[in-house]
Design a protein around this motif. Structure first.
Motif, PDB file in Angstrom:
ATOM      1  N   THR A  66       0.802  -1.185   0.109  1.00 33.15           N
ATOM      2  CA  THR A  66       0.129   0.091   0.193  1.00 33.15           C
ATOM      3  C   THR A  66       0.904   1.208  -0.073  1.00 33.15           C
ATOM      4  OG1 THR A  66      -1.720  -1.004   1.109  1.00 33.15           O
ATOM      5  CG2 THR A  66      -1.667   1.074   1.221  1.00 33.15           C
ATOM      6  N   GLN A  67       1.682   1.460   0.681  1.00 26.13           N
ATOM      7  CA  GLN A  67       2.781   2.414   0.940  1.00 26.13           C
ATOM      8  C   GLN A  67       3.519   2.542  -0.573  1.00 26.13           C
ATOM      9  OE1 GLN A  67       5.439   2.061   4.512  1.00 26.13           O
ATOM     10  NE2 GLN A  67       4.551   4.208   4.983  1.00 26.13           N
ATOM     11  N   SER A  68       3.805   1.545  -1.047  1.00 24.41           N
ATOM     12  CA  SER A  68       4.851   1.638  -2.350  1.00 24.41           C
ATOM     13  C   SER A  68       3.615   2.352  -3.239  1.00 24.41           C
ATOM     14  CB  SER A  68       5.011   0.309  -2.685  1.00 24.41           C
ATOM     15  OG  SER A  68       5.555   0.273  -3.993  1.00 24.41           O
ATOM     16  N   LEU A 123       1.993  -5.643  11.081  1.00 22.39           N
ATOM     17  CA  LEU A 123       1.253  -4.788  10.246  1.00 22.39           C
ATOM     18  C   LEU A 123       0.789  -3.491  11.517  1.00 22.39           C
ATOM     19  CD1 LEU A 123      -0.836  -3.604   8.395  1.00 22.39           C
ATOM     20  CD2 LEU A 123      -2.439  -5.293   9.224  1.00 22.39           C
ATOM     21  N   LYS A 124       0.510  -3.948  12.671  1.00 18.38           N
ATOM     22  CA  LYS A 124       0.093  -2.945  13.653  1.00 18.38           C
ATOM     23  C   LYS A 124       1.228  -1.820  13.803  1.00 18.38           C
ATOM     24  CE  LYS A 124      -1.234  -2.419  18.394  1.00 18.38           C
ATOM     25  NZ  LYS A 124      -1.673  -3.373  19.621  1.00 18.38           N
ATOM     26  N   GLU A 125       2.224  -2.483  14.129  1.00 21.14           N
ATOM     27  CA  GLU A 125       3.720  -1.639  14.326  1.00 21.14           C
ATOM     28  C   GLU A 125       3.916  -0.833  13.262  1.00 21.14           C
ATOM     29  OE1 GLU A 125       6.680  -4.392  15.201  1.00 21.14           O
ATOM     30  OE2 GLU A 125       5.871  -5.057  17.206  1.00 21.14           O
ATOM     31  N   ALA A 126       3.749  -1.065  11.863  1.00 19.47           N
ATOM     32  CA  ALA A 126       3.998  -0.401  10.718  1.00 19.47           C
ATOM     33  C   ALA A 126       3.261   0.596  10.670  1.00 19.47           C
ATOM     34  CB  ALA A 126       3.946  -1.293   9.641  1.00 19.47           C
ATOM     35  N   PHE A 127       1.870   0.219  10.839  1.00 18.87           N
ATOM     36  CA  PHE A 127       0.688   1.267  10.779  1.00 18.87           C
ATOM     37  C   PHE A 127       0.715   2.434  11.737  1.00 18.87           C
ATOM     38  CE2 PHE A 127      -3.672   2.464  11.732  1.00 18.87           C
ATOM     39  CZ  PHE A 127      -4.097   3.233  10.478  1.00 18.87           C
ATOM     40  N   VAL A 131       0.834   6.484  11.041  1.00 20.24           N
ATOM     41  CA  VAL A 131       0.240   7.349  11.531  1.00 20.24           C
ATOM     42  C   VAL A 131       0.912   8.580  12.390  1.00 20.24           C
ATOM     43  CG1 VAL A 131      -1.730   7.672  13.200  1.00 20.24           C
ATOM     44  CG2 VAL A 131      -1.957   5.834  11.576  1.00 20.24           C
ATOM     45  N   LYS A 132       1.988   8.268  12.980  1.00 19.25           N
ATOM     46  CA  LYS A 132       2.474   9.317  13.660  1.00 19.25           C
ATOM     47  C   LYS A 132       3.426  10.249  12.614  1.00 19.25           C
ATOM     48  CE  LYS A 132       3.475   6.311  18.048  1.00 19.25           C
ATOM     49  NZ  LYS A 132       4.558   5.824  18.881  1.00 19.25           N
ATOM     50  N   GLU A 133       3.765   9.416  11.467  1.00 14.94           N
ATOM     51  CA  GLU A 133       4.449  10.302  10.614  1.00 14.94           C
ATOM     52  C   GLU A 133       3.607  11.050   9.675  1.00 14.94           C
ATOM     53  OE1 GLU A 133       7.090   7.574   8.845  1.00 14.94           O
ATOM     54  OE2 GLU A 133       8.482   7.518  10.671  1.00 14.94           O
ATOM     55  N   LEU A 134       2.258  10.966   9.753  1.00 14.98           N
ATOM     56  CA  LEU A 134       1.231  11.752   8.852  1.00 14.98           C
ATOM     57  C   LEU A 134       1.306  13.037   9.043  1.00 14.98           C
ATOM     58  CD1 LEU A 134      -1.880   9.594   8.536  1.00 14.98           C
ATOM     59  CD2 LEU A 134      -0.427  10.054   6.762  1.00 14.98           C
ATOM     60  N   GLY A 135       1.881  13.721  10.123  1.00 12.62           N
ATOM     61  CA  GLY A 135       1.692  15.214  10.480  1.00 12.62           C
ATOM     62  C   GLY A 135       0.576  15.553  10.968  1.00 12.62           C
ATOM     63  N   ILE A 136      -0.132  14.888  11.572  1.00 12.22           N
ATOM     64  CA  ILE A 136      -1.931  15.247  12.081  1.00 12.22           C
ATOM     65  C   ILE A 136      -1.263  16.191  13.150  1.00 12.22           C
ATOM     66  CG2 ILE A 136      -3.834  14.774  13.249  1.00 12.22           C
ATOM     67  CD1 ILE A 136      -3.488  11.810  12.237  1.00 12.22           C
ATOM     68  N   GLU A 137      -1.989  17.532  13.092  1.00  7.36           N
ATOM     69  CA  GLU A 137      -1.852  18.468  13.985  1.00  7.36           C
ATOM     70  C   GLU A 137      -2.198  18.239  15.187  1.00  7.36           C
ATOM     71  OE1 GLU A 137      -2.843  23.455  14.281  1.00  7.36           O
ATOM     72  OE2 GLU A 137      -4.005  21.960  12.877  1.00  7.36           O
ATOM     73  N   LYS A 138      -1.316  18.520  16.351  1.00 11.96           N
ATOM     74  CA  LYS A 138      -1.665  18.289  17.722  1.00 11.96           C
ATOM     75  C   LYS A 138      -1.479  19.604  18.547  1.00 11.96           C
ATOM     76  CE  LYS A 138       1.459  14.807  17.500  1.00 11.96           C
ATOM     77  NZ  LYS A 138       1.526  14.983  16.065  1.00 11.96           N
ATOM     78  N   VAL A 139      -1.930  19.391  19.755  1.00 10.96           N
ATOM     79  CA  VAL A 139      -1.679  20.465  20.733  1.00 10.96           C
ATOM     80  C   VAL A 139      -0.084  20.371  21.289  1.00 10.96           C
ATOM     81  CG1 VAL A 139      -2.196  21.497  22.935  1.00 10.96           C
ATOM     82  CG2 VAL A 139      -3.993  20.624  21.413  1.00 10.96           C
ATOM     83  N   TRP A 159      -5.691   2.613  14.934  1.00 11.47           N
ATOM     84  CA  TRP A 159      -5.414   1.333  14.826  1.00 11.47           C
ATOM     85  C   TRP A 159      -6.681   0.560  14.930  1.00 11.47           C
ATOM     86  CZ3 TRP A 159      -3.191  -2.537  12.476  1.00 11.47           C
ATOM     87  CH2 TRP A 159      -3.339  -3.943  13.112  1.00 11.47           C
ATOM     88  N   LEU A 160      -7.578   1.100  16.167  1.00  7.22           N
ATOM     89  CA  LEU A 160      -8.596   0.568  16.463  1.00  7.22           C
ATOM     90  C   LEU A 160      -9.639   0.800  15.220  1.00  7.22           C
ATOM     91  CD1 LEU A 160      -9.005   1.565  20.381  1.00  7.22           C
ATOM     92  CD2 LEU A 160      -8.622  -0.622  19.172  1.00  7.22           C
ATOM     93  N   GLN A 161      -9.352   1.874  14.720  1.00  5.01           N
ATOM     94  CA  GLN A 161     -10.214   2.480  13.788  1.00  5.01           C
ATOM     95  C   GLN A 161      -9.965   1.460  12.389  1.00  5.01           C
ATOM     96  OE1 GLN A 161      -9.305   5.796  10.882  1.00  5.01           O
ATOM     97  NE2 GLN A 161     -11.044   6.573  11.907  1.00  5.01           N
TER      98      GLN A 161
END
Length: 218
Positions: A66-68, A123-127, A131-139, A159-161
């Motif tokens: 998928t990433q590829s 799969l869980k660890e990679a996913f 997500v952490k590297e997506l750059g989702i804005e945080k406080v 991951w739960l999603q």
């Protein structure tokens, strides 16, 4: 002695997936599997320690493929985090659909949740890292421990999603799994609505202001 053939990890994946669906009698052991496909057992162990390790690799392989696909898309790079995650889900489940018989077989044959968790651990660890590297804005709480906890909570929720979408997809009977696409869209929208940090920022800024003013007046 088994006849040795040219083989690598991808070939083993291909043969194993076929065997699971067509030749289950040849999966009583690694030896039986290798003997049936006429290659040395030692070749298998060059890449995998067991069938369990092979299955973990296969589920992670869906992620890496998928990433590829996404990394080869110029449009993907221009997307914001929300649309990047949407693109990931759509591409990921398209790959799962292409291998649906195998995926459903492996998840439904597991006797308990622990077996499923084990199969999906890589799969869980990679996913979660993705997500952490997506750059989702945080406080920014100005505290490394709290910020790390926030990152961990966000990736765990994602991951739960993914798991909830996977379960929906397994049970989906709609044409071309159209309902899964709708579920993906609504799940991601709801997830980002929940993570909307604008109200949180406002409260956080107010708290900082009051704290500073209290200090100045004391």
């Amino acid at each position: 002695m088994a006849k040795e053939i040219e083989i690598d990890d991808n070939k083993i994946v291909e043969l194993y997936m076929n065997a699971c669906l067509l030749n289950k009698d040849n999966l009583s052991s690694v030896y039986a599997f290798c003997n049936y496909y006429e290659f040395e057992e030692s070749k298998f162990y060059e890449y995998f320690t067991s069938f369990e390790a092979l299955e973990m690799h296969i589920f992670k392989l869906f992620f890496t493929q998928t990433q590829s696909v996404l990394m080869n898309s110029k449009q993907y790079e221009a997307y914001d985090p929300k649309h990047k995650l949407l693109s990931f889900y759509y591409t990921f489940f398209e790959l799962l659909t292409a291998n649906r018989s195998f995926v459903v077989l492996k998840l439904k044959e597991s006797k308990n949740k622990l077996e499923i968790i084990k199969k999906m651990q890589s799969l869980k660890e990679a996913f979660k890292l993705y997500v952490k590297e997506l750059g989702i804005e945080k406080v920014d709480f100005k505290n490394d421990k709290i910020n790390k906890l926030q990152d961990s909570s966000m990736s765990n929720l994602a991951w739960l999603q993914l798991i909830s979408i996977l379960k929906f997809w397994i049970d989906d009977t709609s044409t071309k799994f159209e309902k899964t696409d709708v579920f993906i869209e609504k799940s991601v929208k709801a997830g980002f609505d929940v993570m909307n940090i604008a109200p949180v920022k406002s409260v956080f800024d107010l708290a900082k202001f009051l704290w500073k003013e209290k200090g100045a007046m004391s």
